[in-house]
Scaffold this motif. Structure first.
Motif, PDB file in Angstrom:
ATOM      1  N   VAL A 108      -5.022   3.645  -8.938  1.00 58.94           N
ATOM      2  CA  VAL A 108      -4.884   2.235  -8.580  1.00 58.94           C
ATOM      3  C   VAL A 108      -6.113   1.785  -7.798  1.00 58.94           C
ATOM      4  O   VAL A 108      -6.501   2.410  -6.816  1.00 58.94           O
ATOM      5  CB  VAL A 108      -3.609   2.039  -7.719  1.00 58.94           C
ATOM      6  CG1 VAL A 108      -3.518   0.600  -7.214  1.00 58.94           C
ATOM      7  CG2 VAL A 108      -2.372   2.397  -8.529  1.00 58.94           C
ATOM      8  N   GLY A 136       0.820  -1.206   0.000  1.00 60.88           N
ATOM      9  CA  GLY A 136       0.000   0.000   0.000  1.00 60.88           C
ATOM     10  C   GLY A 136       0.857   1.261   0.000  1.00 60.88           C
ATOM     11  O   GLY A 136       0.375   2.351   0.329  1.00 60.88           O
ATOM     12  N   GLU A 189      -1.845 -11.471   2.846  1.00 57.13           N
ATOM     13  CA  GLU A 189      -2.530 -10.229   2.491  1.00 57.13           C
ATOM     14  C   GLU A 189      -1.863  -9.582   1.271  1.00 57.13           C
ATOM     15  O   GLU A 189      -2.531  -9.026   0.404  1.00 57.13           O
ATOM     16  CB  GLU A 189      -2.520  -9.278   3.706  1.00 57.13           C
ATOM     17  CG  GLU A 189      -3.137  -7.902   3.458  1.00 57.13           C
ATOM     18  CD  GLU A 189      -4.655  -7.907   3.261  1.00 57.13           C
ATOM     19  OE1 GLU A 189      -5.294  -8.954   3.517  1.00 57.13           O
ATOM     20  OE2 GLU A 189      -5.190  -6.861   2.835  1.00 57.13           O
ATOM     21  N   PHE A 244     -11.162  -4.610  -2.525  1.00 60.43           N
ATOM     22  CA  PHE A 244     -11.037  -3.631  -1.444  1.00 60.43           C
ATOM     23  C   PHE A 244     -11.311  -2.194  -1.871  1.00 60.43           C
ATOM     24  O   PHE A 244     -11.604  -1.343  -1.040  1.00 60.43           O
ATOM     25  CB  PHE A 244      -9.638  -3.701  -0.821  1.00 60.43           C
ATOM     26  CG  PHE A 244      -9.263  -5.079  -0.350  1.00 60.43           C
ATOM     27  CD1 PHE A 244     -10.107  -5.797   0.486  1.00 60.43           C
ATOM     28  CD2 PHE A 244      -8.071  -5.662  -0.758  1.00 60.43           C
ATOM     29  CE1 PHE A 244      -9.764  -7.074   0.922  1.00 60.43           C
ATOM     30  CE2 PHE A 244      -7.722  -6.941  -0.329  1.00 60.43           C
ATOM     31  CZ  PHE A 244      -8.574  -7.653   0.514  1.00 60.43           C
ATOM     32  N   ARG A 251      -3.592  -8.535  -2.168  1.00 62.45           N
ATOM     33  CA  ARG A 251      -3.598  -7.151  -2.676  1.00 62.45           C
ATOM     34  C   ARG A 251      -3.025  -7.074  -4.086  1.00 62.45           C
ATOM     35  O   ARG A 251      -3.547  -6.365  -4.948  1.00 62.45           O
ATOM     36  CB  ARG A 251      -2.793  -6.244  -1.735  1.00 62.45           C
ATOM     37  CG  ARG A 251      -3.527  -5.979  -0.441  1.00 62.45           C
ATOM     38  CD  ARG A 251      -2.855  -4.913   0.376  1.00 62.45           C
ATOM     39  NE  ARG A 251      -3.507  -4.779   1.680  1.00 62.45           N
ATOM     40  CZ  ARG A 251      -3.115  -3.946   2.614  1.00 62.45           C
ATOM     41  NH1 ARG A 251      -2.066  -3.177   2.420  1.00 62.45           N
ATOM     42  NH2 ARG A 251      -3.759  -3.873   3.767  1.00 62.45           N
ATOM     43  N   ALA A 300      -0.017  -1.953   8.598  1.00 61.44           N
ATOM     44  CA  ALA A 300      -0.650  -1.426   7.380  1.00 61.44           C
ATOM     45  C   ALA A 300      -1.837  -2.284   6.944  1.00 61.44           C
ATOM     46  O   ALA A 300      -2.282  -2.213   5.798  1.00 61.44           O
ATOM     47  CB  ALA A 300       0.384  -1.309   6.262  1.00 61.44           C
TER      48      ALA A 300
HETATM   49  P1  ADP Z   1       2.465  -0.782  -3.356  1.00 59.92           P
HETATM   50  O1  ADP Z   1       2.699   0.594  -3.918  1.00 59.92           O
HETATM   51  O2  ADP Z   1       3.093  -0.972  -2.003  1.00 59.92           O
HETATM   52  O3  ADP Z   1       2.828  -1.880  -4.306  1.00 59.92           O
HETATM   53  P2  ADP Z   1      -0.401  -0.210  -3.727  1.00 59.92           P
HETATM   54  O4  ADP Z   1      -0.631   1.086  -3.051  1.00 59.92           O
HETATM   55  O5  ADP Z   1      -0.383  -0.239  -5.206  1.00 59.92           O
HETATM   56  O6  ADP Z   1       0.904  -0.931  -3.105  1.00 59.92           O
HETATM   57  O7  ADP Z   1      -1.536  -1.223  -3.198  1.00 59.92           O
HETATM   58  C1  ADP Z   1      -1.601  -2.579  -3.652  1.00 59.92           C
HETATM   59  C2  ADP Z   1      -3.068  -2.977  -3.834  1.00 59.92           C
HETATM   60  O8  ADP Z   1      -3.696  -3.066  -2.546  1.00 59.92           O
HETATM   61  C3  ADP Z   1      -3.895  -1.984  -4.642  1.00 59.92           C
HETATM   62  O9  ADP Z   1      -4.822  -2.700  -5.412  1.00 59.92           O
HETATM   63  C4  ADP Z   1      -4.608  -1.127  -3.577  1.00 59.92           C
HETATM   64  O10 ADP Z   1      -5.868  -0.665  -4.039  1.00 59.92           O
HETATM   65  C5  ADP Z   1      -4.786  -2.148  -2.454  1.00 59.92           C
HETATM   66  N1  ADP Z   1      -4.700  -1.539  -1.112  1.00 59.92           N
HETATM   67  C6  ADP Z   1      -3.912  -0.509  -0.708  1.00 59.92           C
HETATM   68  N2  ADP Z   1      -4.100  -0.257   0.610  1.00 59.92           N
HETATM   69  C7  ADP Z   1      -5.017  -1.163   1.052  1.00 59.92           C
HETATM   70  C8  ADP Z   1      -5.638  -1.425   2.331  1.00 59.92           C
HETATM   71  N3  ADP Z   1      -5.344  -0.694   3.416  1.00 59.92           N
HETATM   72  N4  ADP Z   1      -6.530  -2.442   2.397  1.00 59.92           N
HETATM   73  C9  ADP Z   1      -6.818  -3.185   1.286  1.00 59.92           C
HETATM   74  N5  ADP Z   1      -6.286  -2.985   0.077  1.00 59.92           N
HETATM   75  C10 ADP Z   1      -5.387  -1.989  -0.050  1.00 59.92           C
END
Ligand code: ADP
Ligand code: ADP
Length: 213
Positions: A136, A12, A119, A141, A123, A192
């Motif tokens: 994104v 995230g 998780e 979610f 994600r 997180a």
């Molecule tokens: P990173 O930049 O660390 O790879 P992202 O911000 O792209 O992660 O998030 C990865 C995925 O998880 C995306 O699809 C986003 O919508 C989702 N996501 C982000 N934060 C959360 C959260 N707190 N709970 C559930 N899903 C989340």
């Protein structure tokens, strides 16, 4: 405020970086986004980076460090920044400290987003990105209005085999930087898992506590 956001792929970082940078009024600098923009633009940097990204490996340090040094030299990053996805190994962490030192600056905080492996896989596999806006989403979610829209795509490195390698690369190369920042008193870890807004609240509380010191 100068901070780096660290955590496994899919933790995230991008989602939180957007909010935190907005709150702090500093530019969000995402190395993954810069690489992807270069890949779509077909630049020499993009051509170089693509094969590593497709495999889920880190782009070589010389390329990555030069790119970050250029970006941090820009006017808008002079008084602060939020780095998302950099550093990703100890050498990059040392290079960043060196860049800051040259300008008489220090890093204020390394904020680690802590999320378990199951998780993370959930994600990453549900992540979808809008071609037109770059926003994104997540199928479960944070669902887009139309999950079948042709505007949505799945990142090529969000496939199961590549995810597996990215997690391995994270454990072997990126996790050691937590020790680096801990030794220097920079590391703050936050849970997180939970609603995006709750995670942002925990992140901002950590940032404010650091600024108050
Ligand atoms: P990173 O930049 O660390 O790879 P992202 O911000 O792209 O992660 O998030 C990865 C995925 O998880 C995306 O699809 C986003 O919508 C989702 N996501 C982000 N934060 C959360 C959260 N707190 N709970 C559930 N899903 C989340
Ligand atoms: P995520 O946080 O979901 O893994 P990013 O968008 O941050 O994804 O990164 C995507 C890919 O870009 C990485 O798997 C890697 O190939 C490359 N990359 C991004 N940041 C770095 C970095 N600091 N060093 C080397 N490679 C990087």
């Amino acid at each position: 405020m100068r901070l780096v956001l660290v955590g496994p792929p899919g933790a995230g970082k991008g989602t939180q970086a957007e909010f935190i940078a907005g709150e702090l009024g500093v530019p969000k600098i995402s190395t993954g986004d810069i690489f992807r923009a270069n890949v779509s633009g077909g630049t020499p940097l993009g051509l170089e980076a693509k094969r590593y990204m497709d495999a889920g490996d880190l782009v070589p340090d010389d390329v990555t460090n030069r790119m970050v040094a250029d970006r941090l030299a820009a006017e808008d990053a002079r008084d602060g920044f939020l780095l998302d996805g950099y550093p990703r190994n100890t050498e990059q962490a040392e290079v960043l400290d060196g860049l800051l030192e040259e300008r008489g600056h220090v890093l204020d905080l390394a904020l680690e987003l802590v999320v378990g492996d199951d998780e993370i896989v959930r994600r990453l596999s549900g992540r979808r990105v809008s071609k037109s806006t770059g926003k994104v989403y997540h199928l479960e979610f944070d669902p887009p209005e139309d999950p079948d829209s042709p505007d949505l795509y799945q990142r090529s490195d969000d496939q199961p085999e590549t995810i597996k390698n990215r997690l391995k690369v994270y454990a072997e190369q990126t996790e050691p930087i937590m020790g680096y920042y801990e030794e220097r008193g920079k590391l703050v870890r936050i849970d997180a898992v939970g609603d995006v807004e709750d995670v942002t609240g925990r992140a901002m509380a950590a940032v404010r506590e650091r600024t108050a010191k």
